[in-house]
Scaffold this motif. Structure first.
Motif, short mmCIF file in Angstrom:
data_model
loop_
_atom_site.label_atom_id
_atom_site.label_comp_id
_atom_site.label_asym_id
_atom_site.label_seq_id
_atom_site.Cartn_x
_atom_site.Cartn_y
_atom_site.Cartn_z
N GLY A 167 0.80 -1.22 0.00
CA GLY A 167 0.00 0.00 0.00
C GLY A 167 0.83 1.26 0.00
N GLN A 168 2.14 1.15 0.22
CA GLN A 168 3.01 2.32 0.22
C GLN A 168 3.12 2.90 -1.19
OE1 GLN A 168 6.80 1.42 1.94
NE2 GLN A 168 7.78 3.32 1.28
N LEU A 169 3.09 4.21 -1.28
CA LEU A 169 3.21 4.88 -2.57
C LEU A 169 4.68 5.07 -2.91
CD1 LEU A 169 1.65 6.23 -4.90
CD2 LEU A 169 1.86 8.40 -3.64
N ILE A 170 5.12 4.45 -4.00
CA ILE A 170 6.49 4.61 -4.49
C ILE A 170 6.39 4.99 -5.96
CG2 ILE A 170 8.71 3.49 -4.90
CD1 ILE A 170 8.14 1.63 -2.61
N GLY A 171 6.93 6.14 -6.31
CA GLY A 171 6.78 6.63 -7.67
C GLY A 171 5.33 6.96 -7.93
N GLU A 172 4.77 6.34 -8.96
CA GLU A 172 3.39 6.63 -9.33
C GLU A 172 2.42 5.50 -8.99
OE1 GLU A 172 3.42 7.56 -13.46
OE2 GLU A 172 4.57 9.42 -13.21
N GLY A 173 2.88 4.52 -8.21
CA GLY A 173 2.00 3.41 -7.89
C GLY A 173 2.15 2.94 -6.46
N GLU A 174 1.17 2.14 -6.02
CA GLU A 174 1.19 1.56 -4.68
C GLU A 174 1.78 0.16 -4.71
OE1 GLU A 174 -2.65 1.62 -2.94
OE2 GLU A 174 -2.71 3.80 -2.68
N VAL A 175 2.49 -0.18 -3.67
CA VAL A 175 3.11 -1.49 -3.55
C VAL A 175 2.03 -2.55 -3.36
CG1 VAL A 175 4.67 -2.92 -2.17
CG2 VAL A 175 5.22 -0.51 -2.60
N ALA A 176 2.12 -3.62 -4.15
CA ALA A 176 1.15 -4.72 -4.05
C ALA A 176 1.65 -5.76 -3.05
CB ALA A 176 0.95 -5.35 -5.44
N ASP A 177 1.00 -6.93 -3.02
CA ASP A 177 1.42 -8.00 -2.11
C ASP A 177 2.86 -8.41 -2.43
OD1 ASP A 177 -1.06 -7.99 -0.95
OD2 ASP A 177 -1.83 -9.64 -2.16
N LEU A 178 3.62 -8.70 -1.37
CA LEU A 178 5.05 -8.98 -1.52
C LEU A 178 5.28 -10.50 -1.58
CD1 LEU A 178 6.31 -6.41 1.13
CD2 LEU A 178 6.10 -6.08 -1.34
N VAL A 179 6.24 -10.92 -2.42
CA VAL A 179 6.49 -12.33 -2.65
C VAL A 179 7.80 -12.78 -2.03
CG1 VAL A 179 6.81 -14.13 -4.40
CG2 VAL A 179 5.15 -12.30 -4.78
N ASP A 180 8.91 -12.18 -2.46
CA ASP A 180 10.23 -12.62 -2.03
C ASP A 180 11.22 -11.52 -2.36
OD1 ASP A 180 12.20 -14.22 -0.97
OD2 ASP A 180 12.10 -15.78 -2.49
N LEU A 181 12.47 -11.70 -1.92
CA LEU A 181 13.48 -10.67 -2.12
C LEU A 181 14.84 -11.30 -2.39
CD1 LEU A 181 14.14 -9.05 1.42
CD2 LEU A 181 13.32 -11.35 1.03
N ALA A 182 15.71 -10.53 -3.08
CA ALA A 182 17.05 -11.01 -3.41
C ALA A 182 17.97 -9.81 -3.52
CB ALA A 182 17.04 -11.80 -4.73
N TRP A 183 19.26 -10.07 -3.31
CA TRP A 183 20.28 -9.03 -3.47
C TRP A 183 21.00 -9.30 -4.78
CZ3 TRP A 183 21.20 -4.79 -0.44
CH2 TRP A 183 22.34 -4.03 -0.77
N VAL A 184 21.06 -8.30 -5.65
CA VAL A 184 21.72 -8.46 -6.94
C VAL A 184 22.97 -7.57 -6.97
CG1 VAL A 184 19.65 -9.10 -8.20
CG2 VAL A 184 20.23 -6.69 -7.97
N GLY A 185 23.99 -8.08 -7.66
CA GLY A 185 25.25 -7.36 -7.75
C GLY A 185 25.39 -6.62 -9.05
N PRO A 186 26.46 -5.83 -9.19
CA PRO A 186 26.71 -5.12 -10.44
C PRO A 186 27.28 -6.06 -11.50
CG PRO A 186 28.47 -4.70 -8.89
CD PRO A 186 27.47 -5.56 -8.17
N GLY A 187 27.22 -5.61 -12.73
CA GLY A 187 27.75 -6.40 -13.83
C GLY A 187 26.97 -6.12 -15.09
N GLY A 188 27.61 -6.26 -16.25
CA GLY A 188 26.91 -5.98 -17.50
C GLY A 188 26.45 -4.54 -17.52
N GLU A 189 25.17 -4.34 -17.76
CA GLU A 189 24.63 -2.98 -17.79
C GLU A 189 24.24 -2.47 -16.40
OE1 GLU A 189 21.64 -2.24 -20.65
OE2 GLU A 189 22.52 -3.53 -22.17
N ARG A 190 24.28 -3.33 -15.43
CA ARG A 190 23.92 -2.90 -14.08
C ARG A 190 25.15 -2.32 -13.40
NH1 ARG A 190 19.61 -3.87 -10.52
NH2 ARG A 190 20.22 -3.33 -8.40
N GLN A 191 25.03 -1.10 -12.91
CA GLN A 191 26.18 -0.39 -12.36
C GLN A 191 26.34 -0.53 -10.86
OE1 GLN A 191 28.39 1.14 -14.50
NE2 GLN A 191 27.07 0.13 -16.01
N THR A 192 25.26 -0.82 -10.17
CA THR A 192 25.30 -0.87 -8.70
C THR A 192 24.64 -2.15 -8.20
OG1 THR A 192 23.18 0.30 -8.47
CG2 THR A 192 25.18 1.65 -8.54
N SER A 193 24.94 -2.49 -6.95
CA SER A 193 24.24 -3.60 -6.30
C SER A 193 23.06 -3.05 -5.52
CB SER A 193 25.19 -4.36 -5.38
OG SER A 193 25.63 -3.51 -4.33
N GLY A 194 22.13 -3.94 -5.16
CA GLY A 194 20.99 -3.47 -4.40
C GLY A 194 19.99 -4.57 -4.12
N LEU A 195 18.99 -4.22 -3.36
CA LEU A 195 17.93 -5.15 -2.97
C LEU A 195 16.79 -5.05 -3.97
CD1 LEU A 195 16.73 -7.04 -0.67
CD2 LEU A 195 15.66 -4.94 0.21
#
Length: 395
Positions: A167-195
């Motif tokens: 239900g939290q407003l992020i950008g132009e939409g509200e967060v829906a039901d949450l499923v799972d989470l992962a941490w991704v690293g940089p590489g290729g076109e991705r410049q930073t790591s993050g959740l």
């Protein structure tokens, strides 16, 4: 001469009856006291006899197991009659240590880091460096905690606990039901790591702890997967790639980054359907290989979409009763696989070929396992059990 006193018949009858009753009580108490002492000593003697038979059978060997189990039973019976009885306590510890060695049990001493309270669905757990993230799908929130330098406590910071909620407003939409989470690293076109936090419907909430707003609050982003999964069950990552186990499609989707988002159509991890349906898959872990945990305790290992037939779970002291989570070293340096078995209140440790190595037990701390994570570099195991977050040093 004085007159004879008047007789009180009621008092005399009471005395006549009371004396034998008091004597009977005294005799009964003495009998119970001496009887209990004899029973306690009898249990201790039996425990010592069984321990001697176990030593004669080889000490720590399968032939000695029955004797150690009998010794443990007798010692525990003595302690039930007299808690803390020194000889029985010593014998109990000796028998339990021998049985632990036979069953590959290491007893951990976890420290409680946080109490999230009871929940109706198992939580998800992720550890990255000094940060811990816990997702509650039923409550609709993700919490962030920061570990202290030794990893056995949490540094409490105001406003840090809840990071994202439904239900939290992020950008132009509200967060829906949450499923799972992962941490991704940089590489290729991705410049930073993050959740990355996956929502039902294919939206992704992203969080980079290096970026905060002007008030110092976390800066969150929200984007959408190029093709949303039909029924996402679990997510994972390897390097900059993001993986989603889709139980309805019977597929693991592999998303390549474009910048820090994943807007393109995913690749199919399985070129041909996997040997077993993903409909009852429980969890997934990735270290270059992908491991899939099923509700019946089966674990399958894949590399580049092909099942690794040399992987076979074997040598377990007993069957996996209620598996809830799977964990490997996310940096690809795994030498073991960890499985949370809620039904047996333990964490299993398997070799990379599936052979049993050990099992961790921790008394009450593992009574209601929900989630599992490991920091191999720091040598620490983290679990959520009964709504409480625990950390323990790996043996």
């Amino acid at each position: 001469p004085r007159p004879i006193p008047k007789e009180n018949r009621t008092a005399m009858v009471a005395i006549a009856i009371g004396i034998p009753v008091v004597l009977a009580i005294i005799v009964a108490l003495a009998y119970l006291s001496f009887g209990a002492e004899a029973r306690i000593q009898g249990f201790i003697n039996q425990a010592e006899e069984e321990a001697a038979l176990a030593q004669a059978a080889g000490g720590i060997s399968e032939e000695a197991r029955a004797h150690w189990e009998a010794a443990l039973g007798h010692a525990s019976a003595a302690i039930t009659l007299r808690p803390g009885e020194p000889a029985a306590t010593t014998m109990q510890a000796q028998a339990r240590t021998a049985l632990d060695l036979l069953d590959g049990i290491s007893r951990l001493q976890p420290a409680q880091l946080w109490d999230f309270g009871p929940g109706t669905l198992p939580r998800q757990l992720l550890v990255h460096g000094q940060m811990i993230f816990v997702l509650d799908p039923a409550g609709g929130w993700v919490a962030r905690l920061t570990l202290n330098p030794t990893g056995d406590g949490v540094v409490e910071r105001e406003g840090e606990s809840v990071l994202v909620q439904t239900g939290q407003l992020i950008g132009e939409g509200e967060v829906a039901d949450l499923v799972d989470l992962a941490w991704v690293g940089p590489g290729g076109e991705r410049q930073t790591s993050g959740l990355l936090i996956l929502e039902e419907g294919g939206a992704l909430v992203s969080y980079d702890p290096a970026w905060v707003d002007e008030g110092g609050a976390a800066r969150l982003g929200r984007s959408f997967l190029g093709t949303p999964p039909a029924s996402p069950r679990a997510v994972g990552s390897f390097g900059d790639r993001f993986y989603v186990l889709d139980s309805e499609a019977g597929q693991i989707w592999r998303y390549e980054p474009r910048g820090n988002t994943y807007p393109e159509r995913p690749d199919r991890y399985f070129v041909t359907p996997p040997p077993r349906s993903l409909a009852d898959a429980r969890d997934m872990a990735i270290d270059g290989n992908i491991y899939i945990l099923y509700h019946d305790g089966t674990i399958l290992k894949f590399l580049q979409g092909e099942q690794q037939l040399d992987f076979d779970v074997r040598g377990l002291p007993d069957d996996i009763v209620e598996p809830v989570a799977l964990a490997v070293d996310p940096d690809g340096g795994s030498d073991v696989i960890y499985v949370a078995d809620r039904g047996n209140r333990r964490v299993l440790v398997l070799e990379l070929d599936g052979a049993f190595r050990a099992q961790f037990r921790a008394d009450d701390a593992f009574d209601a396992l929900e989630a599992l994570a490991v920091d191999q570099a720091a040598g620490r195991l983290y679990v959520v059990s009964g709504g409480r977050l625990y950390a323990a040093s790996l043996p």
